[in-house]
Design a protein around this motif. Structure first.
Motif, PDB file in Angstrom:
ATOM      1  N   SER A  89       0.896  -1.367  -0.188  1.00  0.00           N
ATOM      2  CA  SER A  89       0.049  -0.041   0.342  1.00  0.00           C
ATOM      3  C   SER A  89       1.060   0.983  -0.525  1.00  0.00           C
ATOM      4  O   SER A  89       0.379   2.185  -0.609  1.00  0.00           O
ATOM      5  CB  SER A  89      -0.825   0.038   1.334  1.00  0.00           C
ATOM      6  OG  SER A  89      -1.980  -0.931   1.264  1.00  0.00           O
ATOM      7  N   GLY A  90       2.076   1.331   0.723  1.00  0.00           N
ATOM      8  CA  GLY A  90       2.646   2.132   0.858  1.00  0.00           C
ATOM      9  C   GLY A  90       3.289   2.538  -0.545  1.00  0.00           C
ATOM     10  O   GLY A  90       3.640   4.000  -1.130  1.00  0.00           O
ATOM     11  N   LEU A  91       4.065   1.450  -1.625  1.00  0.00           N
ATOM     12  CA  LEU A  91       4.160   1.681  -2.552  1.00  0.00           C
ATOM     13  C   LEU A  91       2.892   2.306  -3.468  1.00  0.00           C
ATOM     14  O   LEU A  91       3.364   2.911  -4.169  1.00  0.00           O
ATOM     15  CB  LEU A  91       4.785   0.311  -3.559  1.00  0.00           C
ATOM     16  CG  LEU A  91       5.955  -0.385  -3.055  1.00  0.00           C
ATOM     17  CD1 LEU A  91       6.279  -2.014  -3.337  1.00  0.00           C
ATOM     18  CD2 LEU A  91       7.292   0.506  -1.978  1.00  0.00           C
ATOM     19  N   LYS A  92       2.294   2.055  -3.459  1.00  0.00           N
ATOM     20  CA  LYS A  92       1.191   2.431  -4.348  1.00  0.00           C
ATOM     21  C   LYS A  92       0.684   3.747  -4.169  1.00  0.00           C
ATOM     22  O   LYS A  92       0.014   4.444  -5.224  1.00  0.00           O
ATOM     23  CB  LYS A  92      -0.274   1.672  -3.775  1.00  0.00           C
ATOM     24  CG  LYS A  92      -0.137   0.318  -4.663  1.00  0.00           C
ATOM     25  CD  LYS A  92      -1.732   0.003  -4.038  1.00  0.00           C
ATOM     26  CE  LYS A  92      -1.427  -1.959  -4.686  1.00  0.00           C
ATOM     27  NZ  LYS A  92      -2.935  -2.392  -4.668  1.00  0.00           N
ATOM     28  N   ASN A  93       0.711   4.265  -2.772  1.00  0.00           N
ATOM     29  CA  ASN A  93       0.688   5.790  -2.455  1.00  0.00           C
ATOM     30  C   ASN A  93       1.732   5.951  -3.415  1.00  0.00           C
ATOM     31  O   ASN A  93       1.705   7.786  -3.578  1.00  0.00           O
ATOM     32  CB  ASN A  93       0.517   5.901  -0.830  1.00  0.00           C
ATOM     33  CG  ASN A  93      -0.164   5.108  -0.688  1.00  0.00           C
ATOM     34  OD1 ASN A  93      -1.806   5.272  -1.217  1.00  0.00           O
ATOM     35  ND2 ASN A  93      -0.652   4.914   0.758  1.00  0.00           N
ATOM     36  N   ALA A  94       2.863   6.109  -3.348  1.00  0.00           N
ATOM     37  CA  ALA A  94       3.847   6.672  -3.490  1.00  0.00           C
ATOM     38  C   ALA A  94       3.931   6.801  -5.129  1.00  0.00           C
ATOM     39  O   ALA A  94       4.339   8.187  -5.382  1.00  0.00           O
ATOM     40  CB  ALA A  94       5.292   5.869  -3.382  1.00  0.00           C
ATOM     41  N   VAL A  95       3.368   6.013  -5.367  1.00  0.00           N
ATOM     42  CA  VAL A  95       3.237   5.827  -7.549  1.00  0.00           C
ATOM     43  C   VAL A  95       2.418   6.692  -7.711  1.00  0.00           C
ATOM     44  O   VAL A  95       2.104   7.767  -8.879  1.00  0.00           O
ATOM     45  CB  VAL A  95       3.209   4.282  -7.294  1.00  0.00           C
ATOM     46  CG1 VAL A  95       2.231   4.203  -8.025  1.00  0.00           C
ATOM     47  CG2 VAL A  95       3.454   5.027 -10.035  1.00  0.00           C
ATOM     48  N   THR A  96       0.973   6.913  -6.741  1.00  0.00           N
ATOM     49  CA  THR A  96       0.248   8.027  -7.284  1.00  0.00           C
ATOM     50  C   THR A  96      -0.078   8.720  -6.808  1.00  0.00           C
ATOM     51  O   THR A  96      -0.533   9.861  -7.455  1.00  0.00           O
ATOM     52  CB  THR A  96      -0.985   7.049  -6.311  1.00  0.00           C
ATOM     53  OG1 THR A  96      -1.187   5.881  -6.947  1.00  0.00           O
ATOM     54  CG2 THR A  96      -2.420   7.825  -6.577  1.00  0.00           C
ATOM     55  N   ALA A  97       1.022   9.317  -5.937  1.00  0.00           N
ATOM     56  CA  ALA A  97       1.268  10.679  -5.659  1.00  0.00           C
ATOM     57  C   ALA A  97       2.537  11.463  -6.819  1.00  0.00           C
ATOM     58  O   ALA A  97       2.359  12.637  -6.475  1.00  0.00           O
ATOM     59  CB  ALA A  97       1.597  11.221  -4.366  1.00  0.00           C
ATOM     60  N   GLY A  98       2.932  10.416  -7.421  1.00  0.00           N
ATOM     61  CA  GLY A  98       4.313  10.710  -8.472  1.00  0.00           C
ATOM     62  C   GLY A  98       5.134  11.368  -7.241  1.00  0.00           C
ATOM     63  O   GLY A  98       6.176  11.714  -7.792  1.00  0.00           O
ATOM     64  N   LEU A  99       5.395  10.945  -6.385  1.00  0.00           N
ATOM     65  CA  LEU A  99       6.283  10.378  -5.616  1.00  0.00           C
ATOM     66  C   LEU A  99       8.171   9.645  -6.251  1.00  0.00           C
ATOM     67  O   LEU A  99       8.984   9.795  -5.855  1.00  0.00           O
ATOM     68  CB  LEU A  99       6.818  10.166  -4.444  1.00  0.00           C
ATOM     69  CG  LEU A  99       5.505  10.840  -3.402  1.00  0.00           C
ATOM     70  CD1 LEU A  99       5.638  10.761  -1.853  1.00  0.00           C
ATOM     71  CD2 LEU A  99       6.220  12.533  -3.627  1.00  0.00           C
ATOM     72  N   ALA A 100       7.467   8.618  -7.316  1.00  0.00           N
ATOM     73  CA  ALA A 100       8.701   7.688  -7.321  1.00  0.00           C
ATOM     74  C   ALA A 100       7.902   6.609  -8.489  1.00  0.00           C
ATOM     75  O   ALA A 100       6.477   6.422  -8.074  1.00  0.00           O
ATOM     76  CB  ALA A 100       9.266   6.867  -6.085  1.00  0.00           C
ATOM     77  N   VAL A 101       8.341   5.505  -9.443  1.00  0.00           N
ATOM     78  CA  VAL A 101       7.719   4.729  -9.531  1.00  0.00           C
ATOM     79  C   VAL A 101       7.899   3.511  -9.033  1.00  0.00           C
ATOM     80  O   VAL A 101       8.928   3.525  -8.239  1.00  0.00           O
ATOM     81  CB  VAL A 101       7.806   4.242 -11.211  1.00  0.00           C
ATOM     82  CG1 VAL A 101       8.558   5.920 -12.008  1.00  0.00           C
ATOM     83  CG2 VAL A 101       9.762   4.302 -11.210  1.00  0.00           C
ATOM     84  N   THR A 102       7.076   2.178  -9.009  1.00  0.00           N
ATOM     85  CA  THR A 102       7.569   0.960  -8.172  1.00  0.00           C
ATOM     86  C   THR A 102       7.241   0.081  -9.190  1.00  0.00           C
ATOM     87  O   THR A 102       6.462   0.376  -9.992  1.00  0.00           O
ATOM     88  CB  THR A 102       6.776   1.411  -7.008  1.00  0.00           C
ATOM     89  OG1 THR A 102       7.058   0.675  -6.405  1.00  0.00           O
ATOM     90  CG2 THR A 102       4.984   1.134  -7.383  1.00  0.00           C
TER      91      THR A 102
END
Length: 291
Positions: free
Chosen positions: A217-230
């Motif tokens: 879920s943390g990885l999904k939040n990061a990619v959705t927010a545009g913080l990183a690819v995952t």
């Protein structure tokens, strides 16, 4: 008003639709060809529409027949499910299952909910954890079933689907064009080092770890927010995101086998029933959500 549609007529209709032939349908359901023809005529009279076009080599569905097929299948499936539920012996006792977080909100909730409705006396305990931890719990006799990822060539257990891990980016942000590539990864994960990071190193892509998480879920939040690819399982790509393909310069990370493992210490009818429902839940694997 039209008469109610009899389920027996719908069963015959589906067999004829599958075989495209009255004679073949009659053989499959153990009736005469004239009886099958009579049933189809009764169904057409009840609905008030022609369902088949007759030809020299068999029959073809009309537009109305094609429309009826999915409804007929849903009705018959519900009737079969109801009959199986009512006829089945009540099950009880505990069942302990471990599942990956990736499927805790997608594939498995429906299967577990259906199982609870069918067998309310069974006490199901769910452990949502990493593959390594669920396998260890299975070995310690703390789980009866475990859905795990397996990347080895010698798989133990039942392969219930293939769900490749792929690189994922936000549709709004184009972080995959940045050098070095900002990535989100699991904390202290040997899988990330052995598969995700190595896949970038093999194509000579510079990267920096921009986000660290303990959960998918943390990885999904990061990619959705545009913080990183995952990296995510293809089936769990969240809305607003997409897979990075070879056209983007990103190869698949792995071809993860999703495996159902069972305890060697004990089993029960409840465990076997839940295993069957879990297997069915992955067939077919749902496509990622669209936006």
């Amino acid at each position: 008003m039209h008469e109610p549609i009899e389920s027996d007529l719908l069963r015959t209709f589906l067999v004829v639709a599958e075989t495209s032939n009255f004679s073949a349908a009659a053989q499959r359901i153990g009736r005469t060809q004239s009886a099958v023809s009579t049933q189809i005529k009764r169904l057409e009279q009840t609905i008030g529409e022609t369902l088949f076009e007759r030809g020299a080599r068999g029959v073809l569905l009309t537009r109305q027949g094609i429309q009826l097929v999915p409804y007929a299948r849903r009705i018959i499936d519900l009737l079969n499910e109801a009959a199986a539920t009512i006829r089945s012996k009540p099950l009880d006792g505990p069942v302990r299952i471990g599942i990956p977080e990736e499927y805790s909100q997608t594939v498995l909730p429906a299967a577990l909910a259906a199982f609870a409705v069918r067998h309310p006396a069974v006490e199901v305990t769910v452990s949502c954890d990493y593959t390594v931890r669920n396998l260890a719990a299975l070995e310690r006799d703390e789980l009866d079933l475990a859905v795990v990822f397996d990347w080895s060539d010698e798989t133990k257990g039942e392969v219930i689907c293939i769900d490749p891990t792929v690189w994922v980016t936000s549709m709004v942000h184009r972080l995959h064009d940045i050098d070095p590539l900002p990535i989100a990864t699991y904390r202290n994960s040997t899988w990330s080092r052995d598969f995700a990071l190595r896949s970038l190193e093999q194509i000579g892509r510079n990267y920096r770890i921009a986000f660290i998480a303990d959960t998918g879920s943390g990885l999904k939040n990061a990619v959705t927010a545009g913080l990183a690819v995952t990296t995510l399982s293809r089936s769990s790509i969240p809305p607003g995101c997409r897979e990075l393909t070879a056209e983007d310069g990103f190869p698949p990370v792995d071809s993860s086998k999703v495996v159902l493992r069972r305890s060697t210490y004990r089993s029960s009818e409840a465990v076997r029933e839940l295993a069957e429902m879990i297997r069915d839940a992955f067939q077919p694997m749902p496509a990622p959500p669209m936006t």
